[in-house]
Design an enzyme around this catalytic site. Sequence first.
Site, PDB file in Angstrom:
ATOM      1  CE1 TYR A 144      -3.699   2.448   0.291  1.00 17.51           C
ATOM      2  CE2 TYR A 144      -2.530   3.340   2.176  1.00 17.51           C
ATOM      3  CZ  TYR A 144      -3.533   3.441   1.238  1.00 17.51           C
ATOM      4  OH  TYR A 144      -4.358   4.542   1.247  1.00 17.51           O
ATOM      5  CG  ASP A 239       5.671   3.775   1.158  1.00 19.22           C
ATOM      6  OD1 ASP A 239       5.869   4.561   2.120  1.00 19.22           O
ATOM      7  OD2 ASP A 239       4.543   3.542   0.689  1.00 19.22           O
ATOM      8  CE  LYS A 267       0.312   5.332   8.151  1.00 19.50           C
ATOM      9  NZ  LYS A 267       0.391   4.460   7.018  1.00 19.50           N
TER      10      LYS A 267
HETATM   11  C1  LIG Z   1      -0.148   4.883   5.539  1.00 20.44           C
HETATM   12  C2  LIG Z   1       0.716   4.593   4.388  1.00 20.44           C
HETATM   13  C3  LIG Z   1       0.750   5.426   3.249  1.00 20.44           C
HETATM   14  C4  LIG Z   1      -0.213   6.553   3.059  1.00 20.44           C
HETATM   15  O1  LIG Z   1      -0.074   7.554   4.002  1.00 20.44           O
HETATM   16  P1  LIG Z   1      -1.324   8.545   4.254  1.00 20.44           P
HETATM   17  O2  LIG Z   1      -0.762   9.560   5.200  1.00 20.44           O
HETATM   18  O3  LIG Z   1      -2.415   7.714   4.817  1.00 20.44           O
HETATM   19  O4  LIG Z   1      -1.681   9.126   2.943  1.00 20.44           O
HETATM   20  C5  LIG Z   1       1.689   5.161   2.281  1.00 20.44           C
HETATM   21  N1  LIG Z   1       2.530   4.132   2.388  1.00 20.44           N
HETATM   22  C6  LIG Z   1       2.526   3.306   3.442  1.00 20.44           C
HETATM   23  C7  LIG Z   1       3.512   2.200   3.526  1.00 20.44           C
HETATM   24  C8  LIG Z   1       1.596   3.494   4.455  1.00 20.44           C
HETATM   25  O5  LIG Z   1       1.541   2.634   5.481  1.00 20.44           O
END
Ligand SMILES: *Cc1c(COP(=O)(O)O)cnc(C)c1O
Length: 428
Positions: A144, A239, A267
């Site tokens: 994701y 990521d 985050k």
């Molecule tokens: C949460 C998440 C995102 C997206 O971040 P948002 O602040 O919700 O847009 C992207 N990549 C990873 C791995 C994530 O866990």
Amino acid sequence: MDRPHSRNYFKKAKALMPGGVNSPVRAFKAVGDDPIVVTRAKGNRLYDADGNSYIDYCMSWGPMILGHGNIKVLNALRKAIRGGTSFGTLCPNEIKLAELILDTYPSIELVRMVSSGTEATMSAVRAARAFTKRDKIVKFEGGYHGHSDQFLIKAGSGLTTLGTPSSPGVPEAFAATTLTLPYNAIPAAQKLITGKYKEIAAIIVEPVAGNIGVVLPENGFLEALRELTGKHGIVLIFDEVITGFRISLSGAQGFMDIKPDMTTLGKIIGGGLPVGAYGGRKDIMQLISPEGPVYQAGTLSGNPIAMAAGIATIKEIESKPLFYKDLEKKTDHLVYGLKDAARLAGLGITINSIASMFTPFFTDKPVRDLESAMTSDTKKYARFFHFMFEKGVYLPPSQFEAHFVSMAHTAHDIDRTIKYAYEAFKKL
Ligand SMILES: *Cc1c(COP(=O)(O)O)cnc(C)c1O
């Protein structure tokens, strides 16, 4: 637990917002029942609209590594707010947070602040496309990377089959630019990349997968991606929106000693406020506007209040030399306790964990990719979730999410969690 006020709120919310929520998993669809409606959080506790309290292992989906309402973060916020909430100009807090990131992530030579992980990943990919002058990207099944069109591509059946959109509204032409591979599949990656590298701008990967539940990279997997991308002029994007400042101060890349070309963060760097960031090699990041021609902007990017929460969070972590060791100890205590409880209850489960993130999968098979994660019994997870919820323990309301431990979780709470889990496992 009785939750009349929460149920009322949800009823109201459903008339106002799609599904009654502003982010889908919050609605409890994967586990059934009305969702939790939280009015307050402190330490490791959530307090719902009915005054019930819960030990929280979702932790706002990752940001709250210090626990909720950390005093240092709150004080930094109070101080920042007195100076005004948004300037729309360069401000010192942006520079401070950028410095903290560059100091801890040697692979990041220039960084750009944004307001979410979604913005970070889509912007990183844009930069990679501009840099390589190639259009396609590779992602991993179950990975994701936020909700921008190009990432909402599910597992393709064949490795080289064109992506199929997993969400309506994603144009097929966009989906076709995304190629997918199973996580941890080195030979498949070699084959795809060797065959198609001339079209591939970037490989984006969670260095520890966190969005099919926690799945660890096997020995050699990330190294193979590093080697393949380096050889073929493909931009390797880690990521680290979840893993940044979670696996270690320098993320998964520091922990595993692999240098990606680009990194996305989110985050934890916002300390509970909306912040994302992307950065990496100078020659790539210099393409970003206004230094270069690749456009990317944000009205509230680098917001002084949001930056203050991130700075306070990272500084608090840095002030404690044993921070990550202590957090891992807490997590191991919980994970080994859960493993023992399952064994004693005669229940076959697989728990993946690293640092302070873990997922119990209700399957006795090892979980190493999307396909094996899908062998878990989601109905059992839902029953487990509800049993724990009734006992005042809030787990992520889906099997395929990471559970998080924070500095605010005490040994006492963890022991209680293990005890309740044992009772739940016996019933399953
Ligand atoms: C949460 C998440 C995102 C997206 O971040 P948002 O602040 O919700 O847009 C992207 N990549 C990873 C791995 C994530 O866990």
